[in-house]
Write an enzyme that holds these catalytic residues in place. Structure first.
Site, PDB file in Angstrom:
ATOM      1  N   ARG A 290     -73.897  13.906 108.511  1.00  0.00           N
ATOM      2  CA  ARG A 290     -73.732  13.050 107.315  1.00  0.00           C
ATOM      3  C   ARG A 290     -75.100  12.543 106.847  1.00  0.00           C
ATOM      4  O   ARG A 290     -76.073  12.578 107.607  1.00  0.00           O
ATOM      5  CB  ARG A 290     -72.825  11.866 107.658  1.00  0.00           C
TER       6      ARG A 290
ATOM      7  N   ARG B  57     -55.035  17.229 110.166  1.00  0.00           N
ATOM      8  CA  ARG B  57     -55.885  18.080 111.003  1.00  0.00           C
ATOM      9  C   ARG B  57     -56.181  17.346 112.297  1.00  0.00           C
ATOM     10  O   ARG B  57     -56.093  16.122 112.358  1.00  0.00           O
ATOM     11  CB  ARG B  57     -57.242  18.329 110.323  1.00  0.00           C
TER      12      ARG B  57
ATOM     13  N   ASP C  89     -59.349   7.796 109.673  1.00  0.00           N
ATOM     14  CA  ASP C  89     -59.894   8.527 108.528  1.00  0.00           C
ATOM     15  C   ASP C  89     -59.615   7.782 107.219  1.00  0.00           C
ATOM     16  O   ASP C  89     -58.591   7.108 107.094  1.00  0.00           O
ATOM     17  CB  ASP C  89     -59.260   9.923 108.496  1.00  0.00           C
TER      18      ASP C  89
ATOM     19  N   ARG D  31     -69.761   3.948 100.330  1.00  0.00           N
ATOM     20  CA  ARG D  31     -68.961   4.382 101.489  1.00  0.00           C
ATOM     21  C   ARG D  31     -69.120   3.427 102.676  1.00  0.00           C
ATOM     22  O   ARG D  31     -68.189   3.223 103.460  1.00  0.00           O
ATOM     23  CB  ARG D  31     -69.423   5.774 101.949  1.00  0.00           C
TER      24      ARG D  31
ATOM     25  N   HIS E 247     -66.645   1.711 105.736  1.00  0.00           N
ATOM     26  CA  HIS E 247     -66.793   1.687 107.205  1.00  0.00           C
ATOM     27  C   HIS E 247     -66.744   0.245 107.719  1.00  0.00           C
ATOM     28  O   HIS E 247     -66.178  -0.034 108.775  1.00  0.00           O
ATOM     29  CB  HIS E 247     -68.110   2.344 107.625  1.00  0.00           C
TER      30      HIS E 247
ATOM     31  N   GLU F 155     -69.845  16.262 114.856  1.00  0.00           N
ATOM     32  CA  GLU F 155     -70.189  16.804 113.535  1.00  0.00           C
ATOM     33  C   GLU F 155     -70.681  15.706 112.571  1.00  0.00           C
ATOM     34  O   GLU F 155     -71.346  16.000 111.582  1.00  0.00           O
ATOM     35  CB  GLU F 155     -68.978  17.505 112.906  1.00  0.00           C
ATOM     36  N   ASN F 156     -70.337  14.449 112.864  1.00  0.00           N
ATOM     37  CA  ASN F 156     -70.719  13.357 111.952  1.00  0.00           C
ATOM     38  C   ASN F 156     -72.232  13.137 111.867  1.00  0.00           C
ATOM     39  O   ASN F 156     -72.715  12.505 110.924  1.00  0.00           O
ATOM     40  CB  ASN F 156     -70.044  12.033 112.351  1.00  0.00           C
TER      41      ASN F 156
ATOM     42  N   ASN G  81     -62.154   5.929 105.323  1.00  0.00           N
ATOM     43  CA  ASN G  81     -63.047   4.808 104.970  1.00  0.00           C
ATOM     44  C   ASN G  81     -63.768   5.073 103.652  1.00  0.00           C
ATOM     45  O   ASN G  81     -63.893   4.189 102.800  1.00  0.00           O
ATOM     46  CB  ASN G  81     -64.116   4.598 106.055  1.00  0.00           C
ATOM     47  N   GLY G  82     -64.252   6.311 103.507  1.00  0.00           N
ATOM     48  CA  GLY G  82     -65.014   6.672 102.306  1.00  0.00           C
ATOM     49  C   GLY G  82     -64.137   6.566 101.069  1.00  0.00           C
ATOM     50  O   GLY G  82     -64.552   6.011 100.037  1.00  0.00           O
TER      51      GLY G  82
ATOM     52  N   TRP H 133     -61.427   4.828 100.692  1.00  0.00           N
ATOM     53  CA  TRP H 133     -61.071   3.411 100.475  1.00  0.00           C
ATOM     54  C   TRP H 133     -62.164   2.758  99.614  1.00  0.00           C
ATOM     55  O   TRP H 133     -61.870   2.045  98.655  1.00  0.00           O
ATOM     56  CB  TRP H 133     -60.946   2.703 101.826  1.00  0.00           C
TER      57      TRP H 133
END
Ligand code: FPP
Length: 263
Positions: A82, A205, A31, A44, A48, A78-79, A33-34, A36
């Site tokens: 995006r 989480r 988790d 974003r 990645h 869920e991705n 990447n965005g 960063w």
């Protein structure tokens, strides 16, 4: 509470890790990447891209440490929600990663596995994935599982449905449904449960990752964003794991008694 090293912490060298207690299976929620990229005023997708480089380093470091199974949460069910351009970029990166790393996987004896709804991966990347799965299928030094279009709740529901179908068809009796038969209907039936779960970026989480399999896994959270996570961070996480006592519901005294008996 995070497990970020305290100020006086001296980072260990790979050779200083105890060989006897290297986690057999490490799972990672990659988790940050965005964030960063955002910190650097970048798109974003650059995060990645840098995250993919971290994947390369960590796979090699895990192999060197003697980890037998490494599972990376590369794309959740869920991705898909995006923005389409980010989803597209992630799929392109997946294809690029698989193509560029195949020679190394062959050289290092790494077998690739995929867990998740692979049918949803676009045809081009799915073909590259299948090619890597086929070509690495006989490798036996480490298993690298990529969780792709994966969700833990969906996996549990599928397992329940599959057991129900077998009962309905008469090939399984209701009494035969237990934890073992349930686990054998999960996508991870041929892989032991993770010993250590690492989540980067300070979020604490599980995010629908390996919900069944993480029941007794040691959790390690670090503030480090995934693109900055590397070999030393993996060593720090393993070192932290090695300082823990895993009791699996037993008492500390029972574990000492067992050790004394074994001696
Ligand atoms: C979470 O960071 C990361 C992902 C959803 C994708 C993970 C992908 C990679 C590490 C690169 C490609 C991987 C492979 C295996 C080729 P985020 O985007 O949610 O970060 P944020 O929370 O800071 O926004």
């Amino acid at each position: 509470m995070t497990s970020t090293p305290s100020p006086g912490f001296k980072s260990k060298h790979m050779s200083e890790l105890s060989r006897e207690t290297i986690p057999q299976h490490i799972a990672i929620i990659m988790d940050g990447n965005g964030r960063w990229a955002k910190k650097r005023l970048m798109n974003r997708i650059n995060g990645h891209r840098k995250g993919m480089d971290a994947v390369k380093d960590v796979v090699l470091a895990a192999r060197e440490a003697g980890v037998s199974y490494l599972t990376l949460f590369a794309f959740s069910s869920e991705n898909w929600k995006r923005p389409p351009e980010e989803v597209k970029a992630l799929m392109l990166l997946l294809g690029k990663y698989l193509k560029s790393e195949l020679p190394l996987m062959m050289d290092k004896g790494i077998r690739l596995r995929a867990v998740g709804n692979i049918e949803k991966i676009p045809p081009k990347e799915r073909a590259v994935l299948q090619d890597s799965l086929d070509k690495t299928s006989k490798n036996s030094d480490m298993v690298l599982s990529l969780a792709l279009s994966y969700g833990g709740r969906g996996e549990i529901v599928s397992a329940a449905r599959s057991l129900a179908e077998k009962v309905q068809a008469g090939s399984l009796s209701l009494e035969d449904i237990d934890e073992d038969s349930f686990a054998s209907n999960l996508l991870t039936s041929d892989v032991p449960d993770p010993d250590l779960l690492i989540r980067t970026s300070g979020e604490m989480r599980i995010s629908n990752f390996l919900l069944w399999q993480l029941a007794y896994t040691e959790l390690y959270f670090t503030e480090t964003l995934w693109p900055d996570f590397g070999r030393d961070d993996l060593i720090a996480a393993i070192s932290d794991f090695q300082s823990r006592e895993r009791r699996f519901g037993k008492t500390s005294d029972q574990l000492v008694e067992k050790k004394v008996k074994l001696c």
